[in-house]
Design a protein around this motif. Sequence first.
Motif, PDB file in Angstrom:
ATOM      1  N   ASP A 130       0.808  -1.224   0.000  1.00 51.89           N
ATOM      2  CA  ASP A 130       0.000   0.000   0.000  1.00 51.89           C
ATOM      3  C   ASP A 130       0.847   1.282   0.000  1.00 51.89           C
ATOM      4  O   ASP A 130       0.323   2.388   0.118  1.00 51.89           O
ATOM      5  CB  ASP A 130      -0.972   0.008   1.181  1.00 51.89           C
ATOM      6  CG  ASP A 130      -0.269  -0.029   2.533  1.00 51.89           C
ATOM      7  OD1 ASP A 130       0.978   0.102   2.581  1.00 51.89           O
ATOM      8  OD2 ASP A 130      -0.965  -0.193   3.558  1.00 51.89           O
ATOM      9  N   SER A 131       2.168   1.132  -0.156  1.00 57.22           N
ATOM     10  CA  SER A 131       3.040   2.310  -0.184  1.00 57.22           C
ATOM     11  C   SER A 131       2.974   3.030  -1.522  1.00 57.22           C
ATOM     12  O   SER A 131       3.355   4.202  -1.632  1.00 57.22           O
ATOM     13  CB  SER A 131       4.491   1.894   0.061  1.00 57.22           C
ATOM     14  OG  SER A 131       4.984   1.117  -1.032  1.00 57.22           O
ATOM     15  N   GLY A 132       2.504   2.318  -2.553  1.00 54.08           N
ATOM     16  CA  GLY A 132       2.492   2.903  -3.885  1.00 54.08           C
ATOM     17  C   GLY A 132       3.828   2.811  -4.598  1.00 54.08           C
ATOM     18  O   GLY A 132       3.966   3.253  -5.747  1.00 54.08           O
ATOM     19  N   ILE A 133       4.827   2.237  -3.945  1.00 52.56           N
ATOM     20  CA  ILE A 133       6.165   2.088  -4.540  1.00 52.56           C
ATOM     21  C   ILE A 133       6.225   0.758  -5.293  1.00 52.56           C
ATOM     22  O   ILE A 133       6.132  -0.310  -4.691  1.00 52.56           O
ATOM     23  CB  ILE A 133       7.262   2.132  -3.460  1.00 52.56           C
ATOM     24  CG1 ILE A 133       7.217   3.474  -2.708  1.00 52.56           C
ATOM     25  CG2 ILE A 133       8.642   1.906  -4.072  1.00 52.56           C
ATOM     26  CD1 ILE A 133       8.130   3.534  -1.496  1.00 52.56           C
ATOM     27  N   GLU A 134       6.364   0.848  -6.608  1.00 51.92           N
ATOM     28  CA  GLU A 134       6.411  -0.356  -7.431  1.00 51.92           C
ATOM     29  C   GLU A 134       7.691  -0.454  -8.248  1.00 51.92           C
ATOM     30  O   GLU A 134       7.902  -1.434  -8.964  1.00 51.92           O
ATOM     31  CB  GLU A 134       5.194  -0.398  -8.359  1.00 51.92           C
ATOM     32  CG  GLU A 134       3.868  -0.472  -7.597  1.00 51.92           C
ATOM     33  CD  GLU A 134       2.670  -0.565  -8.523  1.00 51.92           C
ATOM     34  OE1 GLU A 134       2.864  -0.442  -9.764  1.00 51.92           O
ATOM     35  OE2 GLU A 134       1.546  -0.763  -8.018  1.00 51.92           O
ATOM     36  N   SER A 135       8.539   0.559  -8.148  1.00 48.96           N
ATOM     37  CA  SER A 135       9.822   0.552  -8.851  1.00 48.96           C
ATOM     38  C   SER A 135      10.800   1.407  -8.073  1.00 48.96           C
ATOM     39  O   SER A 135      10.403   2.170  -7.170  1.00 48.96           O
ATOM     40  CB  SER A 135       9.663   1.103 -10.275  1.00 48.96           C
ATOM     41  OG  SER A 135       9.319   2.479 -10.227  1.00 48.96           O
ATOM     42  N   ILE A 136      12.082   1.311  -8.406  1.00 44.95           N
ATOM     43  CA  ILE A 136      13.083   2.121  -7.723  1.00 44.95           C
ATOM     44  C   ILE A 136      12.815   3.608  -7.963  1.00 44.95           C
ATOM     45  O   ILE A 136      12.960   4.436  -7.054  1.00 44.95           O
ATOM     46  CB  ILE A 136      14.497   1.716  -8.179  1.00 44.95           C
ATOM     47  CG1 ILE A 136      14.812   0.293  -7.699  1.00 44.95           C
ATOM     48  CG2 ILE A 136      15.544   2.698  -7.646  1.00 44.95           C
ATOM     49  CD1 ILE A 136      16.126  -0.275  -8.196  1.00 44.95           C
ATOM     50  N   SER A 137      12.380   3.940  -9.155  1.00 43.70           N
ATOM     51  CA  SER A 137      12.112   5.353  -9.463  1.00 43.70           C
ATOM     52  C   SER A 137      10.911   5.898  -8.695  1.00 43.70           C
ATOM     53  O   SER A 137      10.742   7.117  -8.586  1.00 43.70           O
ATOM     54  CB  SER A 137      11.890   5.530 -10.973  1.00 43.70           C
ATOM     55  OG  SER A 137      10.775   4.774 -11.413  1.00 43.70           O
ATOM     56  N   ASP A 189      10.099   3.347   5.186  1.00 41.47           N
ATOM     57  CA  ASP A 189       9.362   3.220   3.923  1.00 41.47           C
ATOM     58  C   ASP A 189       9.783   2.011   3.099  1.00 41.47           C
ATOM     59  O   ASP A 189       8.969   1.446   2.357  1.00 41.47           O
ATOM     60  CB  ASP A 189       9.559   4.492   3.085  1.00 41.47           C
ATOM     61  CG  ASP A 189       9.110   5.743   3.817  1.00 41.47           C
ATOM     62  OD1 ASP A 189       7.904   5.845   4.131  1.00 41.47           O
ATOM     63  OD2 ASP A 189       9.963   6.610   4.101  1.00 41.47           O
ATOM     64  N   VAL A 190      11.037   1.638   3.207  1.00 36.94           N
ATOM     65  CA  VAL A 190      11.619   0.624   2.326  1.00 36.94           C
ATOM     66  C   VAL A 190      12.677  -0.139   3.112  1.00 36.94           C
ATOM     67  O   VAL A 190      13.334   0.428   3.999  1.00 36.94           O
ATOM     68  CB  VAL A 190      12.285   1.295   1.088  1.00 36.94           C
ATOM     69  CG1 VAL A 190      13.027   0.267   0.236  1.00 36.94           C
ATOM     70  CG2 VAL A 190      11.257   2.042   0.244  1.00 36.94           C
ATOM     71  N   ILE A 191      12.864  -1.417   2.781  1.00 40.18           N
ATOM     72  CA  ILE A 191      14.040  -2.156   3.269  1.00 40.18           C
ATOM     73  C   ILE A 191      14.838  -2.600   2.047  1.00 40.18           C
ATOM     74  O   ILE A 191      14.296  -3.180   1.101  1.00 40.18           O
ATOM     75  CB  ILE A 191      13.674  -3.395   4.106  1.00 40.18           C
ATOM     76  CG1 ILE A 191      12.750  -3.033   5.259  1.00 40.18           C
ATOM     77  CG2 ILE A 191      14.946  -4.032   4.654  1.00 40.18           C
ATOM     78  CD1 ILE A 191      12.366  -4.213   6.134  1.00 40.18           C
ATOM     79  N   ALA A 192      16.138  -2.304   2.069  1.00 43.25           N
ATOM     80  CA  ALA A 192      17.052  -2.713   1.003  1.00 43.25           C
ATOM     81  C   ALA A 192      17.885  -3.876   1.532  1.00 43.25           C
ATOM     82  O   ALA A 192      18.793  -3.688   2.339  1.00 43.25           O
ATOM     83  CB  ALA A 192      17.936  -1.540   0.588  1.00 43.25           C
ATOM     84  N   PHE A 193      17.537  -5.074   1.100  1.00 42.69           N
ATOM     85  CA  PHE A 193      18.167  -6.290   1.611  1.00 42.69           C
ATOM     86  C   PHE A 193      19.350  -6.708   0.744  1.00 42.69           C
ATOM     87  O   PHE A 193      19.257  -6.728  -0.485  1.00 42.69           O
ATOM     88  CB  PHE A 193      17.175  -7.469   1.580  1.00 42.69           C
ATOM     89  CG  PHE A 193      16.063  -7.386   2.579  1.00 42.69           C
ATOM     90  CD1 PHE A 193      16.219  -7.882   3.856  1.00 42.69           C
ATOM     91  CD2 PHE A 193      14.838  -6.840   2.221  1.00 42.69           C
ATOM     92  CE1 PHE A 193      15.174  -7.822   4.768  1.00 42.69           C
ATOM     93  CE2 PHE A 193      13.787  -6.781   3.125  1.00 42.69           C
ATOM     94  CZ  PHE A 193      13.965  -7.271   4.403  1.00 42.69           C
TER      95      PHE A 193
END
Length: 325
Positions: A130-137, A189-193
């Motif tokens: 539900d964050s709306g983030i679907e790509s790195i951009s 907002d994001v986790i970069a694994f």
Amino acid sequence: MSTTTRILTGTLAGAMLVAGSAQADRSEWPESFTVGTASQGGTYFVYGSGWANMIADELGLSGGGEVTGGPNQNLALVHTGDLALGLTTMGPAAEAKAGQSPLAPGVPMDNVCALFPMYETPFSITTLADSGIESISDIPDGATIGFGPAASTSDTYFPKILEELGVDFERRNGGWNDLGGQLQDGLIDVIAFAAGIPVPAVSQLEVQTDVNIIEFTEEEQQQIVDAFPVSPFQIPASTYQTLEEDAQAVSMWNFTIGGCDLPEDFVYEITKLSLENNDRMRDIHRSAQFSVPENIQYNTVLPFHPGAVRWYEENGYEIPEDQQL
């Protein structure tokens, strides 16, 4: 084969392993050992703790895994002899050998030897659906991103990777389980694994909520391969429930390590046990399907321990002279 027969067969196989190791010269072996892993909730912890328990059980020693800050700290602790064994990634290993470790600038870590390949570490990104983030951009300017424990492979490389791709962010460190909880609670907002797949923390998140696993575009993937010591990688769709098709990523190889001054027979027996029982290694973590001797080629950084070299050469694998002590 009946259940009783399988149990008896397994018991006999275990007895043969112990009997074989009993023939080794144990006079200089450590009475106990510790394997440096990483934070709980990551693949290093699962793989390293399970591997340590297998070694301890089969070789009749006291040993186990220890939570650490990950590859950089493991390199430092193995170099100093505070840990006998550990897990690391090739990027941090190259920096440590050159004296460029962020934990000990100017100190070449030359008492670290490779044992055997583990698996590739993909760099992957997870956020809530539900964050709306679907790509790195799509990552908004000023987003708070969790990069794992400080000085880990993820924390060392992923911020640079995202900066290379033009992402503006606030940095957050912590264990993977903790960061997973923060993501679910809306604190980041994001986790970069950067971790072997499946990442336990991501698998747990999928059970509890809907997530997006963000892949690299072909252009982003090539840009990062050109800029960093990584390779193209595809996260198989079967890795996570969320994925409907393979996801493009980049990756870096991992190897088990030990102090170069560890007894040769000790390391020989560890290498033998680990590489001749891949079914048991896969039971520890399925990424161990790549923990096979054919992948020794991906270590171009650290010398192999003489005990490991002996096993490889006995089994038809050549170690170049410049990768031996």
